[in-house]
Scaffold this motif. Structure first.
Motif, PDB file in Angstrom:
ATOM      1  N   GLY A 208       0.801  -1.223   0.000  1.00 29.92           N
ATOM      2  CA  GLY A 208       0.000   0.000   0.000  1.00 29.92           C
ATOM      3  C   GLY A 208       0.835   1.274   0.000  1.00 29.92           C
ATOM      4  N   ASP A 209       2.135   1.167   0.176  1.00 31.49           N
ATOM      5  CA  ASP A 209       2.979   2.364   0.210  1.00 31.49           C
ATOM      6  C   ASP A 209       2.947   3.063  -1.152  1.00 31.49           C
ATOM      7  OD1 ASP A 209       5.571   3.403   2.055  1.00 31.49           O
ATOM      8  OD2 ASP A 209       5.632   3.917  -0.083  1.00 31.49           O
ATOM      9  N   PRO A 210       2.827   4.398  -1.141  1.00 34.91           N
ATOM     10  CA  PRO A 210       2.727   5.117  -2.424  1.00 34.91           C
ATOM     11  C   PRO A 210       4.015   5.054  -3.257  1.00 34.91           C
ATOM     12  CG  PRO A 210       2.848   6.659  -0.581  1.00 34.91           C
ATOM     13  CD  PRO A 210       2.657   5.293   0.010  1.00 34.91           C
ATOM     14  N   TYR A 211       5.134   4.686  -2.657  1.00 32.26           N
ATOM     15  CA  TYR A 211       6.401   4.685  -3.420  1.00 32.26           C
ATOM     16  C   TYR A 211       6.843   3.284  -3.863  1.00 32.26           C
ATOM     17  CZ  TYR A 211       6.574   9.451  -1.721  1.00 32.26           C
ATOM     18  OH  TYR A 211       6.267  10.754  -1.441  1.00 32.26           O
ATOM     19  N   LEU A 212       5.982   2.297  -3.689  1.00 31.92           N
ATOM     20  CA  LEU A 212       6.378   0.937  -4.097  1.00 31.92           C
ATOM     21  C   LEU A 212       6.722   0.863  -5.581  1.00 31.92           C
ATOM     22  CD1 LEU A 212       3.903  -1.341  -2.093  1.00 31.92           C
ATOM     23  CD2 LEU A 212       6.395  -1.245  -1.858  1.00 31.92           C
ATOM     24  N   GLU A 213       6.038   1.681  -6.387  1.00 31.77           N
ATOM     25  CA  GLU A 213       6.252   1.641  -7.840  1.00 31.77           C
ATOM     26  C   GLU A 213       7.399   2.529  -8.285  1.00 31.77           C
ATOM     27  OE1 GLU A 213       4.606  -0.354  -9.915  1.00 31.77           O
ATOM     28  OE2 GLU A 213       3.558  -1.163  -8.153  1.00 31.77           O
ATOM     29  N   SER A 214       7.921   3.339  -7.364  1.00 35.03           N
ATOM     30  CA  SER A 214       8.927   4.314  -7.807  1.00 35.03           C
ATOM     31  C   SER A 214      10.035   4.485  -6.776  1.00 35.03           C
ATOM     32  CB  SER A 214       8.257   5.665  -8.085  1.00 35.03           C
ATOM     33  OG  SER A 214       7.690   6.189  -6.877  1.00 35.03           O
ATOM     34  N   ASP A 215      10.371   3.403  -6.098  1.00 33.53           N
ATOM     35  CA  ASP A 215      11.488   3.403  -5.144  1.00 33.53           C
ATOM     36  C   ASP A 215      12.712   4.088  -5.780  1.00 33.53           C
ATOM     37  OD1 ASP A 215      13.478   2.864  -3.318  1.00 33.53           O
ATOM     38  OD2 ASP A 215      13.272   0.673  -3.401  1.00 33.53           O
ATOM     39  N   ALA A 216      13.245   5.098  -5.103  1.00 28.26           N
ATOM     40  CA  ALA A 216      14.383   5.848  -5.658  1.00 28.26           C
ATOM     41  C   ALA A 216      15.578   4.967  -5.961  1.00 28.26           C
ATOM     42  CB  ALA A 216      14.797   6.965  -4.690  1.00 28.26           C
ATOM     43  N   VAL A 217      15.671   3.796  -5.309  1.00 24.29           N
ATOM     44  CA  VAL A 217      16.830   2.937  -5.540  1.00 24.29           C
ATOM     45  C   VAL A 217      16.470   1.607  -6.209  1.00 24.29           C
ATOM     46  CG1 VAL A 217      17.967   4.018  -3.578  1.00 24.29           C
ATOM     47  CG2 VAL A 217      16.886   1.791  -3.268  1.00 24.29           C
ATOM     48  N   PHE A 218      15.226   1.496  -6.718  1.00 30.38           N
ATOM     49  CA  PHE A 218      14.819   0.344  -7.519  1.00 30.38           C
ATOM     50  C   PHE A 218      14.880  -0.980  -6.753  1.00 30.38           C
ATOM     51  CE2 PHE A 218      16.708   3.641 -10.157  1.00 30.38           C
ATOM     52  CZ  PHE A 218      15.675   3.915 -11.035  1.00 30.38           C
ATOM     53  N   GLY A 219      14.666  -0.911  -5.423  1.00 39.61           N
ATOM     54  CA  GLY A 219      14.885  -2.094  -4.598  1.00 39.61           C
ATOM     55  C   GLY A 219      13.684  -3.017  -4.435  1.00 39.61           C
ATOM     56  N   VAL A 220      12.503  -2.597  -4.899  1.00 42.23           N
ATOM     57  CA  VAL A 220      11.290  -3.377  -4.598  1.00 42.23           C
ATOM     58  C   VAL A 220      11.173  -4.615  -5.487  1.00 42.23           C
ATOM     59  CG1 VAL A 220       8.761  -3.316  -4.487  1.00 42.23           C
ATOM     60  CG2 VAL A 220      10.100  -1.277  -3.878  1.00 42.23           C
ATOM     61  N   LYS A 221      10.884  -5.749  -4.873  1.00 37.43           N
ATOM     62  CA  LYS A 221      10.504  -6.963  -5.611  1.00 37.43           C
ATOM     63  C   LYS A 221       9.202  -7.448  -4.990  1.00 37.43           C
ATOM     64  CE  LYS A 221      15.294  -8.197  -6.580  1.00 37.43           C
ATOM     65  NZ  LYS A 221      16.411  -9.095  -6.240  1.00 37.43           N
ATOM     66  N   SER A 222       8.272  -7.916  -5.815  1.00 35.20           N
ATOM     67  CA  SER A 222       6.924  -8.176  -5.295  1.00 35.20           C
ATOM     68  C   SER A 222       6.946  -9.225  -4.188  1.00 35.20           C
ATOM     69  CB  SER A 222       5.980  -8.580  -6.426  1.00 35.20           C
ATOM     70  OG  SER A 222       6.499  -9.692  -7.099  1.00 35.20           O
ATOM     71  N   SER A 223       7.877 -10.164  -4.242  1.00 36.74           N
ATOM     72  CA  SER A 223       7.902 -11.212  -3.211  1.00 36.74           C
ATOM     73  C   SER A 223       8.291 -10.659  -1.842  1.00 36.74           C
ATOM     74  CB  SER A 223       8.881 -12.320  -3.601  1.00 36.74           C
ATOM     75  OG  SER A 223      10.218 -11.849  -3.516  1.00 36.74           O
ATOM     76  N   LEU A 224       8.770  -9.423  -1.805  1.00 34.21           N
ATOM     77  CA  LEU A 224       9.219  -8.832  -0.541  1.00 34.21           C
ATOM     78  C   LEU A 224       8.183  -7.892   0.069  1.00 34.21           C
ATOM     79  CD1 LEU A 224      12.928  -8.090  -1.577  1.00 34.21           C
ATOM     80  CD2 LEU A 224      12.060 -10.065  -0.290  1.00 34.21           C
ATOM     81  N   ILE A 225       7.026  -7.758  -0.587  1.00 34.97           N
ATOM     82  CA  ILE A 225       5.975  -6.874  -0.068  1.00 34.97           C
ATOM     83  C   ILE A 225       5.072  -7.677   0.873  1.00 34.97           C
ATOM     84  CG2 ILE A 225       4.024  -5.383  -0.663  1.00 34.97           C
ATOM     85  CD1 ILE A 225       5.355  -4.978  -3.420  1.00 34.97           C
ATOM     86  N   VAL A 226       4.910  -7.179   2.090  1.00 30.86           N
ATOM     87  CA  VAL A 226       4.052  -7.884   3.051  1.00 30.86           C
ATOM     88  C   VAL A 226       2.837  -7.028   3.397  1.00 30.86           C
ATOM     89  CG1 VAL A 226       5.938  -9.208   4.083  1.00 30.86           C
ATOM     90  CG2 VAL A 226       5.324  -6.976   5.044  1.00 30.86           C
ATOM     91  N   GLN A 227       1.781  -7.719   3.808  1.00 33.32           N
ATOM     92  CA  GLN A 227       0.505  -7.092   4.156  1.00 33.32           C
ATOM     93  C   GLN A 227       0.314  -7.298   5.651  1.00 33.32           C
ATOM     94  OE1 GLN A 227      -2.531  -6.629   1.611  1.00 33.32           O
ATOM     95  NE2 GLN A 227      -3.067  -5.386   3.379  1.00 33.32           N
ATOM     96  N   PRO A 228       0.545  -6.281   6.469  1.00 33.31           N
ATOM     97  CA  PRO A 228       0.398  -6.481   7.918  1.00 33.31           C
ATOM     98  C   PRO A 228      -1.049  -6.835   8.283  1.00 33.31           C
ATOM     99  CG  PRO A 228       1.612  -4.464   7.443  1.00 33.31           C
ATOM    100  CD  PRO A 228       1.032  -4.922   6.146  1.00 33.31           C
ATOM    101  N   GLN A 229      -1.175  -7.725   9.259  1.00 32.36           N
ATOM    102  CA  GLN A 229      -2.510  -8.102   9.743  1.00 32.36           C
ATOM    103  C   GLN A 229      -2.864  -7.238  10.950  1.00 32.36           C
ATOM    104  OE1 GLN A 229      -4.267 -10.413   7.994  1.00 32.36           O
ATOM    105  NE2 GLN A 229      -2.441 -10.243   6.682  1.00 32.36           N
ATOM    106  N   ALA A 230      -4.086  -6.643  10.930  1.00 34.60           N
ATOM    107  CA  ALA A 230      -4.510  -5.800  12.048  1.00 34.60           C
ATOM    108  C   ALA A 230      -4.976  -6.688  13.197  1.00 34.60           C
ATOM    109  CB  ALA A 230      -5.641  -4.882  11.603  1.00 34.60           C
ATOM    110  N   LEU A 231      -4.470  -6.419  14.399  1.00 38.88           N
ATOM    111  CA  LEU A 231      -4.909  -7.171  15.581  1.00 38.88           C
ATOM    112  C   LEU A 231      -5.956  -6.357  16.330  1.00 38.88           C
ATOM    113  CD1 LEU A 231      -1.530  -8.652  16.859  1.00 38.88           C
ATOM    114  CD2 LEU A 231      -3.080  -9.468  15.057  1.00 38.88           C
ATOM    115  N   ALA A 232      -6.612  -7.032  17.267  1.00 40.45           N
ATOM    116  CA  ALA A 232      -7.725  -6.403  17.988  1.00 40.45           C
ATOM    117  C   ALA A 232      -7.297  -5.150  18.743  1.00 40.45           C
ATOM    118  CB  ALA A 232      -8.342  -7.419  18.952  1.00 40.45           C
ATOM    119  N   ASP A 233      -6.052  -5.129  19.237  1.00 37.98           N
ATOM    120  CA  ASP A 233      -5.605  -3.990  20.052  1.00 37.98           C
ATOM    121  C   ASP A 233      -5.072  -2.831  19.211  1.00 37.98           C
ATOM    122  OD1 ASP A 233      -3.273  -5.000  19.056  1.00 37.98           O
ATOM    123  OD2 ASP A 233      -2.286  -5.279  21.009  1.00 37.98           O
ATOM    124  N   GLY A 234      -5.263  -2.892  17.889  1.00 36.76           N
ATOM    125  CA  GLY A 234      -4.803  -1.792  17.050  1.00 36.76           C
ATOM    126  C   GLY A 234      -3.382  -1.962  16.554  1.00 36.76           C
TER     127      GLY A 234
END
Ligand SMILES: [Cu+2]
Ligand SMILES: [Fe+3]
Ligand SMILES: [Fe+3]
Lengths: 282, 282
Positions: free
Chosen positions: B237-263
């Protein structure tokens, strides 16, 4: 977890410049990045090697001071300075050849009278009478051209490298006379080693290369309406003419001093400048 | 006074390395010089442009200190770091993907107990429970692997960039348990700008590029018999995933945090290391 797509990395880097406001910067970096990435792929560079390259570039930058430009030296010993020179000074029929500027120009010096000595203290070198003419490619003399000259002392060091030498020693400016001539007294230049106590020296050593340049006098000649000429005169017979550490030798720039009766030497050289508009679309 | 022979300059430079005692250095420089000279010829680089390039490299070296490595930044924003990474970590089936090391690793940190917080002072960020496993490509857990992590504070700065932060804030080392697991408490990372007050920042500006990196946590995982893994986890969901200044993003490294009950949020990630001998002849 698919096979890495090397070309995709290069293309992503280039695509990211699409919005660059300066088209020329974008062009240079597009071409430069393709070749840089190609070189890295082709060498299959390891991380250790890339780290070493970064450390080398860092130390090279950190060696630079007001008196020392290690990156120019690096450019010189890698043939890049001569290549840039060749690209920008196509010269043409009847025009003097140019060569590297080098890192030892020390700014405009005071004008001396025709025939004056450029020594600020006596030296043991063989006296040399240098006489030149500056003319256009068509052979017309250029009056009032600025002729700047610099060379090392017999110890192989420029004044800016050597605290012992008077400031401005073996440097001067002259103006050509109505017939395009200029003249000065100096000493026979000697071959010398470029500064080799830095990163460039370490690189030369690792490459099994010597750091020496054949004896030469630097000339920079400027005249309104003409392209500026940056060149050297080399002395025939020098052992380093075939292996100049900076690849600056061109045969048309080698002179043969004439021995005079009193043991001194004389050199005459006809410099010819390209018209300002020449070679612009070469 | 003949037409300049550009190729001859390149060949002379390469011939001069014939005696280089280190064959690998000769190979790298032979390939590197050909591409460098080609790039200069192809751009028809002017002397002014080459002077500007030399000044840029010089200032880049001079910006480097013990805490700042501007040449690594330059390598990062030009996609070179990711290319070198790709060449050296072919990875292979079932192995975690690597990415840039970056210039903000600060050396080995003290080992913390499983589940400890890596904060050295409270921060306003969203609490994040990070749990990972380290295993071989075949799925066998790796016990006793060293897991090093580092990330910025919510102000987008690493401790080494920010005098206000306690030394070692948001950095730690962990050792995996018998089942290959490790866990720590931290805060959700934020996107941040790479240092852009130097030559690299000026270059990005001239290219119309932003200096931002998407939010990430750095990982370096070392275990005997396996290839070291240097990577990040990025936050979906980060707005810079598509335009990382250093080209470091690979899709296998993107994680989706799970929301817990306590926030708070939770992330789990299975790291897999390549065997030490893997990919050596890739
Ligand atoms: Cu190339
Ligand atoms: Fe010189
Ligand atoms: Fe980072």
């Amino acid at each position: 977890m698919t096979k890495p797509d090397f070309a995709a990395i290069t293309e992503a880097t280039i695509d990211r410049m699409a919005e660059a406001p300066n088209a020329r910067l974008r062009e240079i970096l597009t071409i430069g990045l393709r070749h840089l990435h190609d070189a890295i792929r082709e060498t299959r560079l390891t991380e250790t090697e890339w780290d070493a390259a970064i450390a080398f570039l860092t130390r090279t930058g950190q060696m630079c001071t007001a008196e020392r430009q290690e990156f120019i030296l690096l450019s010189d010993v890698l043939g890049v300075s001569m290549l840039v020179d060749a690209l920008n000074h196509a010269g043409g029929e009847g025009v003097s050849e140019s060569t590297v500027f080098g890192p030892f120009y020390a700014g405009r010096q005071p004008l001396l009278a025709a025939g004056a000595s450029i020594l600020k203290r006596p030296e043991e070198g063989t006296p040399l009478h240098l006489r030149g003419t500056v003319s256009s490619a068509l052979g017309l003399p250029i009056a009032g051209a600025l002729v700047e000259v610099w060379q090392t002392a017999p110890n192989g060091l420029y004044d800016v490298q050597d605290q012992e030498q008077p400031v401005g020693h073996l440097r001067a400016s002259f103006e050509t006379a109505a017939d395009g001539s200029f003249a000065f007294e100096t000493i026979l230049p000697v071959s010398y080693a470029i500064p080799d106590d830095g990163t460039v020296g370490a690189l030369l050593k690792a490459l099994g290369r010597h750091p020496n340049r054949p004896a030469h006098i630097h000339f920079m000649i400027t005249a309104g309406g003409f392209r500026r000429l940056v060149t050297h005169l080399f002395i025939d017979g020098d052992p380093y003419l075939e292996s100049d550490a900076v690849f600056g030798v061109k045969s048309s720039l080698i002179v043969q001093p004439q021995a005079l009766a009193d043991g001194s030497l004389a050199v005459e050289y006809p410099f010819t400048l390209a018209d300002a508009w020449a070679g612009l679309d070469g």
